[in-house]
Design an enzyme around this catalytic site. Sequence first.
Site, short mmCIF file in Angstrom:
data_model
loop_
_atom_site.label_atom_id
_atom_site.label_comp_id
_atom_site.label_asym_id
_atom_site.label_seq_id
_atom_site.Cartn_x
_atom_site.Cartn_y
_atom_site.Cartn_z
N MET A 337 0.87 -1.31 -0.11
CA MET A 337 0.17 0.22 0.01
C MET A 337 0.89 1.23 0.10
SD MET A 337 -3.18 -0.29 -0.32
CE MET A 337 -4.22 1.09 0.30
N ASP A 356 10.97 3.20 5.55
CA ASP A 356 10.74 2.01 6.16
C ASP A 356 11.72 1.84 7.36
OD1 ASP A 356 9.80 -0.48 7.05
OD2 ASP A 356 8.71 -0.59 4.92
N VAL A 413 1.61 1.88 7.60
CA VAL A 413 2.07 0.85 8.21
C VAL A 413 1.06 -0.17 8.79
CG1 VAL A 413 3.96 2.09 8.92
CG2 VAL A 413 2.08 1.89 10.74
N GLU A 415 -1.72 -2.59 10.43
CA GLU A 415 -2.94 -2.19 11.03
C GLU A 415 -2.88 -2.49 12.52
OE1 GLU A 415 -6.45 -0.43 9.55
OE2 GLU A 415 -4.39 0.29 9.30
N LYS A 420 1.49 1.81 15.00
CA LYS A 420 1.10 3.39 14.49
C LYS A 420 1.33 4.34 15.36
CE LYS A 420 -2.59 1.74 11.24
NZ LYS A 420 -1.98 2.14 9.85
N SER A 442 -7.12 1.51 7.55
CA SER A 442 -8.83 1.05 6.71
C SER A 442 -9.72 0.51 7.94
CB SER A 442 -8.46 -0.09 6.06
OG SER A 442 -7.86 -1.16 6.55
N HIS A 463 -7.87 7.59 3.16
CA HIS A 463 -7.84 5.85 3.27
C HIS A 463 -7.99 5.81 1.58
CE1 HIS A 463 -10.47 2.27 3.46
NE2 HIS A 463 -9.40 2.01 3.33
N GLU A 475 -11.00 8.04 0.53
CA GLU A 475 -11.82 8.56 1.81
C GLU A 475 -11.02 9.36 2.57
OE1 GLU A 475 -15.40 5.65 3.54
OE2 GLU A 475 -13.25 4.75 3.47
N ASN A 513 -16.08 0.37 3.91
CA ASN A 513 -15.92 -0.63 4.62
C ASN A 513 -17.24 -1.31 5.36
OD1 ASN A 513 -13.54 -1.10 3.30
ND2 ASN A 513 -12.28 -0.78 5.33
#
Length: 737
Positions: A337, A356, A413, A415, A420, A442, A463, A475, A513
Amino acid sequence: MSYTNFTVETDADGIALVTWDMPGKSMNVFTADVMDELDAIIDQTVADNAVKGVVITSGKSSFSGGADLSMIKSMFTFYNEEKVKDPANAAHKLFDLVGRMTGLFRKLETCGKPWVSAINGTCMGGALEMSLACHGRVASNAKSVKIALPEVKVGIFPGAGGTQRVSRLADAQSALQMMTTGQSLTAARAKAMNLIHQVVEPDQLIPAAKQMIKDGLKPIAPWDEKGFKAPGGGIWTPAAAQLWPAAPAILRRETAGNYPGALAILKCVYEGLQVPFDTALKIEQRYFTQVLQTTEAFSMIRSLFISMQELGKGARRPAGIAKTELKKVGVVGAGFMGASIAYVTAAAGIPVTLVDRDMEAASKGKSVSEGLVKDSISKGRLTQDEGAALLSRITPSADYADLKDATLVIEAVFEDRDVKKAVIEAVEAVLPEGAIFASNTSTLPISGLAKNSKRPVDFIGVHFFSPVEKMMLTEVILGKETGDKALAVALDYVAAIKKTPIVVNDTRGFFVNRCVFRYIHEAYDMLIEGVPAAMIENAAKMAGMPVGPLSLNDEVAIDLSQKILKATVADLGEAAVDPRHLTLINKMVDELDRRGRKNGKGFYDYPAKPAKKSLWPDLKTFYPQKKAEDVDVVLLKHRLLVTIALEAARTIEEGIVTDPREADVGSILGFGFAPYTGGVLSYIDGMGVKTFVALCEKLAAAYGDHFKPTALLQEMAAKNETFYTRFDPYAGEQKAA
């Protein structure tokens, strides 16, 4: 004579160059004023004996995108007003109105002097129909040239002579393929279809167009000459006997009969090729008038043409905040992503630093972009130089300090709240004052993540949907403390990467979602009831969904469904989920290791290519199966669409979505909600809220309380309201006016 939208210059050879260049617009479009001026130019050039022929071109980088929003809107406004004033004659008056453009292009075609259209860049819709009415057509060979009649994608069809001229220039099969799909053609493909006479270098466009006139171009369309025959010989030939019986069946396979505009194209071509050209134009005009009166045309044009443009131009952007200059964007997390977000950012010309944990991981993320660039070069979408320039804008890094001059940082990163939290703290330690932090989460509420931020006013959710380079929706999620500047920067960024934003308030699953998982959960219910899986998938496609719910679940990953169900139980208690769903998904994931496409087995089996995926046969052993004849397919279709629309209505009632345009556009772009409906709320408005509430009550009685209509829907039904009247997105503009 001088014009606002055109200039006319006649050279020494008597060739008038008409340059279309609308002031204050990035692209030329047809408006009532443009048509009036074009009409006057035809008269002027015919009356001027010094003019031997006319070349029409654009003064902009593109030729024209077709009709203007205001003109499309005015047709619906006109018809609705006439229905009130003079219902008996409203359709006839609409017929006369839609014939204006048809008549203008026919006047050009039969004016007695040769016209050549010199096409640069985009030439779509009415602009292509005008070009087809010209006696000659020359196009630039530039990559930017896109030639199309895309009207079917917004619920209508080419109604200004397009169905008749294309089917008399190209063979019927190619003509139908082009118009029923709305596909874009390159200049070379258009020439191969006989829609364009010449393809030349960009700097030779006008000279080549003028040369056609000098070489004695006849000012008569082929179909106006005696003895004309359509390519392939028309309708009553052996070849046509192969095509026409199959064409409606093929269209039904692709559209399930949901798109009146697509079927009208077949009718226009089939009927039009059997009669003289002017009669054929009347047939087209009648079908266009008929289609314009359908709910599908109104809803699709509103959502997929008008609302999408308005949202793309920043309809939800806070006023009074200067446009953001995105000097550099940071992306943290170089997984698939994050790497894809870096790619679309660089493709928009914005330098991006991809961070990263170490250089190996960051460089691996950049390699995703390298793969996408290689693919684009092989397909001719990018040159080698353009691809190299794009990749040069992506800088992999393992040092957060490299984000110290970023305007915007997006984290993508894993979920996990703790992961986070660590990223938010590390980024904010170096992020300059006034820069914005965005999370691509998400599933995790933005307000909760923002608690880890020292400046929640500059914290927002952005998102993306996978695959990022293809999905057009983004989003933008507002946390409780998100400020206007953060929203403005996020929307400026989304506009820069050429995606359509919807702005939603914070909630579990946000908007898309929530709706997607209602669709998937309804399929779980159907499986548990014993409905054969193939019927579930086919009913979804018949209802207008691009993929069935089980196929979609495989794509998003069944173990993600499991994770979300378990997180919901942990946060809201066991009553928040259907225990039968958890049992089904635990069996799929924990017992059978069927996680979806990613591990080659889910509700479907995924054999090695070129073999196609197929439903897993053992799925039918999970629950006693109903006989196909005992299952009502119409009810299945209703259940799948209603459950999504009902969830969307809940998001409006809860204040998660505040603008019906965003619910409609978001549902179509986000997960392909039956586009012919115009989106989730237009689906409800289209049938009438009262009818929708009655349908919900019927389904609730048979299939459970999750179909019960909400208090808002009950109230709207009683007051005979629609979502677009109750939550009028233009109310603020009207007050300001």
